[in-house]
Scaffold this active site. Sequence first.
Site, PDB file in Angstrom:
ATOM      1  N   HIS A 106       0.838  -1.206   0.000  1.00 50.55           N
ATOM      2  CA  HIS A 106       0.000   0.000   0.000  1.00 50.55           C
ATOM      3  C   HIS A 106       0.873   1.256   0.000  1.00 50.55           C
ATOM      4  O   HIS A 106       0.600   2.220  -0.708  1.00 50.55           O
ATOM      5  CB  HIS A 106      -0.867   0.056   1.266  1.00 50.55           C
ATOM      6  N   SER A 158      -2.545  -8.330   3.101  1.00 46.58           N
ATOM      7  CA  SER A 158      -3.091  -8.340   4.459  1.00 46.58           C
ATOM      8  C   SER A 158      -3.456  -9.771   4.863  1.00 46.58           C
ATOM      9  O   SER A 158      -3.437 -10.110   6.043  1.00 46.58           O
ATOM     10  CB  SER A 158      -4.344  -7.467   4.522  1.00 46.58           C
TER      11      SER A 158
HETATM   12  P1  AMP Z   1      -6.444  -3.646  -0.437  1.00 47.95           P
HETATM   13  O1  AMP Z   1      -6.222  -2.912   0.830  1.00 47.95           O
HETATM   14  O2  AMP Z   1      -6.119  -5.107  -0.376  1.00 47.95           O
HETATM   15  O3  AMP Z   1      -7.796  -3.371  -1.056  1.00 47.95           O
HETATM   16  O4  AMP Z   1      -5.396  -3.056  -1.485  1.00 47.95           O
HETATM   17  C1  AMP Z   1      -5.377  -1.688  -1.784  1.00 47.95           C
HETATM   18  C2  AMP Z   1      -4.432  -1.447  -2.943  1.00 47.95           C
HETATM   19  O5  AMP Z   1      -3.125  -1.897  -2.599  1.00 47.95           O
HETATM   20  C3  AMP Z   1      -4.834  -2.221  -4.219  1.00 47.95           C
HETATM   21  O6  AMP Z   1      -4.638  -1.386  -5.343  1.00 47.95           O
HETATM   22  C4  AMP Z   1      -3.858  -3.372  -4.221  1.00 47.95           C
HETATM   23  O7  AMP Z   1      -3.595  -3.874  -5.506  1.00 47.95           O
HETATM   24  C5  AMP Z   1      -2.624  -2.722  -3.627  1.00 47.95           C
HETATM   25  N1  AMP Z   1      -1.708  -3.736  -3.095  1.00 47.95           N
HETATM   26  C6  AMP Z   1      -1.986  -4.693  -2.180  1.00 47.95           C
HETATM   27  N2  AMP Z   1      -0.901  -5.480  -1.984  1.00 47.95           N
HETATM   28  C7  AMP Z   1       0.068  -5.014  -2.801  1.00 47.95           C
HETATM   29  C8  AMP Z   1       1.420  -5.406  -3.060  1.00 47.95           C
HETATM   30  N3  AMP Z   1       1.988  -6.434  -2.444  1.00 47.95           N
HETATM   31  N4  AMP Z   1       2.125  -4.692  -3.962  1.00 47.95           N
HETATM   32  C9  AMP Z   1       1.550  -3.634  -4.606  1.00 47.95           C
HETATM   33  N5  AMP Z   1       0.304  -3.219  -4.406  1.00 47.95           N
HETATM   34  C10 AMP Z   1      -0.437  -3.897  -3.509  1.00 47.95           C
END
Ligand code: AMP
Length: 273
Positions: free
Chosen positions: A32, A181
């Site tokens: 993130h 997460s």
């Molecule tokens: P989330 O909180 O899981 O909805 O993710 C929020 C944003 O963070 C989304 O655009 C995900 O693709 C990005 N994201 C989550 N994990 C990663 C990671 N390991 N590398 C890059 N972006 C990530």
Amino acid sequence: MINSVSEMQKICSGIKGTIGFVPTMGYLHEGHLSLVRAARKQCSNVVVSIFVNPYQFSPNEDLALYPRNIDRDVKLLTELEVDFIFFPTEQEMYPEGYKTWVTVDKITQILCGRSRPTHFRGVITIVTKLMNIVDPDYMFMGEKDFQQLVVLQQMAKDLNFRTKIIGCPIVREEDGLAMSSRNKYLSPSARKDALCLHNSLLLSKKLFKQEIISSNKIIAEMSNLIENNNGIVDYIEVVDSQTLKHLAELRTGCRILVAVIIENTRLIDNMEM
Ligand code: AMP
């Protein structure tokens, strides 16, 4: 920190200069934060939303257990000099009588959409709402959720959003596991097994370099590696990076996407060839 939609909308409509927006479900990790840094670098104002969106989880999924730590998230975002944190309640985003859903045809029914049939409807709806509230110039999203990125780019194009959606590279742990997460759910032995996602993708790249281009052959080798590490394959697919169309043969620039269940946790990863 802003909790109300109308206040967030008012602030964003009065902002001078560019707005970079990073939507998240909180419990922030380096993945993130890499998006926040990209936004900080490119835009004069950075808005981050934290909202665990109930409608992208199906009834048998982990909504109640989804990890949360708002105090830590706020601290991390403050250190990165984020201008505004939008942290609405469920009631604020979906007040009583809420009835509108946004969907994208076809590309939401393949890959993750097959085992999570209502997931993308939830994702597309919440991101559409957030984009309407923040009206960002740029929105930063991770390639970790590659199908989500392509689906939202399609939605933004079809619905004439002015926002440019920027895909950012996957951030990994030192041993290669893509940050998520959900990694928190893994027991120590499952955490080791989970390396099979990245390792299977590295194997595919190695085979492609040896000029093996049959998708079936590569998928079979990847499945073997995953199953030998206690993973249950949900899917392994070779796709065109723009359209997500299935490819019978690998070519430079295509992507391999995997979803694997480790213990009881479903993990995803992908790699460009
Ligand atoms: P989330 O909180 O899981 O909805 O993710 C929020 C944003 O963070 C989304 O655009 C995900 O693709 C990005 N994201 C989550 N994990 C990663 C990671 N390991 N590398 C890059 N972006 C990530």
